[in-house]
Motif scaffolding. Structure first.
Motif, mmCIF file in Angstrom:
data_model
loop_
_atom_site.group_PDB
_atom_site.id
_atom_site.type_symbol
_atom_site.label_atom_id
_atom_site.label_comp_id
_atom_site.label_asym_id
_atom_site.label_seq_id
_atom_site.Cartn_x
_atom_site.Cartn_y
_atom_site.Cartn_z
ATOM 1 N N ASN A 1 2.796 1.564 -3.360
ATOM 2 C CA ASN A 1 1.946 1.886 -4.515
ATOM 3 C C ASN A 1 1.291 3.259 -4.435
ATOM 4 O O ASN A 1 0.958 3.835 -5.466
ATOM 5 C CB ASN A 1 0.863 0.819 -4.688
ATOM 6 C CG ASN A 1 1.431 -0.517 -5.096
ATOM 7 O OD1 ASN A 1 2.607 -0.652 -5.405
ATOM 8 N ND2 ASN A 1 0.588 -1.527 -5.093
ATOM 9 N N THR A 2 1.075 3.762 -3.220
ATOM 10 C CA THR A 2 0.342 5.032 -3.091
ATOM 11 C C THR A 2 1.192 6.171 -2.563
ATOM 12 O O THR A 2 0.784 7.327 -2.646
ATOM 13 C CB THR A 2 -0.868 4.869 -2.135
ATOM 14 O OG1 THR A 2 -0.390 4.622 -0.807
ATOM 15 C CG2 THR A 2 -1.794 3.751 -2.601
ATOM 16 N N PHE B 1 -6.868 -3.136 -1.699
ATOM 17 C CA PHE B 1 -6.317 -2.075 -0.858
ATOM 18 C C PHE B 1 -7.425 -1.287 -0.167
ATOM 19 O O PHE B 1 -7.310 -0.926 1.001
ATOM 20 C CB PHE B 1 -5.425 -1.125 -1.664
ATOM 21 C CG PHE B 1 -4.075 -1.694 -1.999
ATOM 22 C CD1 PHE B 1 -3.294 -2.303 -1.034
ATOM 23 C CD2 PHE B 1 -3.577 -1.612 -3.291
ATOM 24 C CE1 PHE B 1 -2.042 -2.821 -1.340
ATOM 25 C CE2 PHE B 1 -2.329 -2.128 -3.598
ATOM 26 C CZ PHE B 1 -1.563 -2.731 -2.631
ATOM 27 N N TRP C 1 -3.567 6.781 5.370
ATOM 28 C CA TRP C 1 -4.848 6.521 4.703
ATOM 29 C C TRP C 1 -5.995 6.443 5.710
ATOM 30 O O TRP C 1 -7.093 6.934 5.449
ATOM 31 C CB TRP C 1 -4.772 5.255 3.844
ATOM 32 C CG TRP C 1 -4.064 5.514 2.550
ATOM 33 C CD1 TRP C 1 -2.857 5.010 2.153
ATOM 34 C CD2 TRP C 1 -4.499 6.374 1.503
ATOM 35 N NE1 TRP C 1 -2.521 5.506 0.925
ATOM 36 C CE2 TRP C 1 -3.523 6.346 0.490
ATOM 37 C CE3 TRP C 1 -5.619 7.171 1.309
ATOM 38 C CZ2 TRP C 1 -3.628 7.069 -0.690
ATOM 39 C CZ3 TRP C 1 -5.737 7.905 0.129
ATOM 40 C CH2 TRP C 1 -4.752 7.855 -0.850
ATOM 41 N N LEU D 1 0.842 -1.195 0.000
ATOM 42 C CA LEU D 1 0.000 0.000 0.000
ATOM 43 C C LEU D 1 0.880 1.248 0.000
ATOM 44 O O LEU D 1 0.683 2.164 -0.806
ATOM 45 C CB LEU D 1 -0.934 -0.005 1.208
ATOM 46 C CG LEU D 1 -1.793 1.254 1.407
ATOM 47 C CD1 LEU D 1 -2.848 1.357 0.311
ATOM 48 C CD2 LEU D 1 -2.452 1.219 2.777
ATOM 49 N N HIS E 1 -9.580 7.843 -5.106
ATOM 50 C CA HIS E 1 -8.129 7.624 -5.040
ATOM 51 C C HIS E 1 -7.657 6.456 -5.910
ATOM 52 O O HIS E 1 -6.505 6.040 -5.810
ATOM 53 C CB HIS E 1 -7.692 7.424 -3.586
ATOM 54 C CG HIS E 1 -7.949 8.629 -2.739
ATOM 55 N ND1 HIS E 1 -7.147 9.742 -2.764
ATOM 56 C CD2 HIS E 1 -8.955 8.910 -1.867
ATOM 57 C CE1 HIS E 1 -7.624 10.661 -1.927
ATOM 58 N NE2 HIS E 1 -8.724 10.172 -1.380
ATOM 59 N N GLU E 2 -8.577 5.901 -6.730
ATOM 60 C CA GLU E 2 -8.262 4.839 -7.689
ATOM 61 C C GLU E 2 -7.629 3.604 -7.043
ATOM 62 O O GLU E 2 -6.749 2.968 -7.606
ATOM 63 C CB GLU E 2 -7.395 5.381 -8.825
ATOM 64 C CG GLU E 2 -8.081 6.481 -9.591
ATOM 65 C CD GLU E 2 -7.232 7.057 -10.725
ATOM 66 O OE1 GLU E 2 -6.109 6.587 -10.947
ATOM 67 O OE2 GLU E 2 -7.724 7.989 -11.368
ATOM 68 N N PHE E 3 -8.087 3.274 -5.845
ATOM 69 C CA PHE E 3 -7.620 2.073 -5.160
ATOM 70 C C PHE E 3 -8.164 0.833 -5.849
ATOM 71 O O PHE E 3 -9.263 0.846 -6.393
ATOM 72 C CB PHE E 3 -8.144 2.061 -3.712
ATOM 73 C CG PHE E 3 -7.241 2.704 -2.700
ATOM 74 C CD1 PHE E 3 -6.580 3.883 -2.952
ATOM 75 C CD2 PHE E 3 -7.079 2.122 -1.458
ATOM 76 C CE1 PHE E 3 -5.768 4.471 -2.013
ATOM 77 C CE2 PHE E 3 -6.274 2.697 -0.498
ATOM 78 C CZ PHE E 3 -5.609 3.872 -0.772
ATOM 79 N N LEU F 1 -12.471 5.257 -1.542
ATOM 80 C CA LEU F 1 -11.077 5.009 -1.916
ATOM 81 C C LEU F 1 -10.948 4.569 -3.377
ATOM 82 O O LEU F 1 -9.998 4.955 -4.066
ATOM 83 C CB LEU F 1 -10.457 3.965 -0.984
ATOM 84 C CG LEU F 1 -10.275 4.432 0.463
ATOM 85 C CD1 LEU F 1 -9.908 3.264 1.367
ATOM 86 C CD2 LEU F 1 -9.221 5.534 0.556
ATOM 87 N N LYS G 1 1.677 6.680 0.513
ATOM 88 C CA LYS G 1 1.179 6.996 1.851
ATOM 89 C C LYS G 1 1.091 5.706 2.657
ATOM 90 O O LYS G 1 0.759 4.650 2.135
ATOM 91 C CB LYS G 1 -0.195 7.655 1.779
ATOM 92 C CG LYS G 1 -0.189 9.055 1.188
ATOM 93 C CD LYS G 1 -1.576 9.681 1.269
ATOM 94 C CE LYS G 1 -1.560 11.104 0.817
ATOM 95 N NZ LYS G 1 -1.716 11.282 -0.615
#
Length: 184
Positions: free
Chosen positions: A15-16, A52, A23, A12, A46-48, A42, A18
């Protein structure tokens, strides 16, 4: 915490950009209280991926086994008002534990995920009159008591419906064993 959950948390952040804690703070700032609302937020904002988003939602709500201070408390909560289904849970748990020493039970708010290397079953006291066993046997046709699952967004490929502990028979046990074997 199990290795799979830790790997997800590590990925996580990679990839992000953060951390999980960051989060969780973002979600708390939005004041979202329901799992589905958090997942949707999300994924859309946030394109999760679903995995995730699900992880962050569980950690925010402290609704997974890794966040709960007492996993027995999650089981008690699941069966509140459905205590008559506890014998089903207890019998299935004993049968599943006997499949191998690598079986892991991961209680959530409304079900228990059962894993080996990956999730192969779920135990769900769905309603006051229906108990569900989610089974992962992707690509297998519906057969006998095994029905295709169209409701859990891919968390399980099939379902078995029970109403009483006496519904746990050789066929139920054989489907659980097959799912266990394919998850290894």
């Amino acid at each position: 915490m199990d290795q799979a959950a830790q790997t997800m948390i590590d990925n996580l952040a990679k990839n992000t950009g953060k951390s999980l804690d960051q989060w969780v703070a973002i979600v708390q700032k939005e004041d979202l209280k329901k799992h589905g609302e958090i997942v949707k937020f999300l994924k859309t904002e946030h394109e999760f991926t679903h995995g995730f988003a699900n992880l962050v939602a569980h950690k925010t709500l402290k609704s997974d086994a890794g966040s709960a201070s007492d996993t027995d408390e999650l089981i008690t909560k699941q069966y509140k008002g459905k205590e008559h289904f506890l014998p089903i849970y207890e019998k299935l748990s004993a049968e599943i534990k006997a499949l191998g020493s690598d079986v892991e039970f991961a209680p959530k708010n409304s079900y228990v995920s059962i894993k080996r290397k990956k999730q192969f079953a779920m135990l769900i006291p769905a309603t006051k009159t229906r108990y569900e066993i989610g089974i992962n046997l992707k690509g297998h046709p519906a057969e006998g008591i095994l029905e295709i699952d169209t409701k859990t967004n891919g968390m399980c490929s099939h379902k078995i419906y029970l109403t009483d502990v006496n519904d746990i028979n050789e066929e139920v046990s054989s489907w659980l064993k097959k799912a266990y074997e394919t998850a290894g």
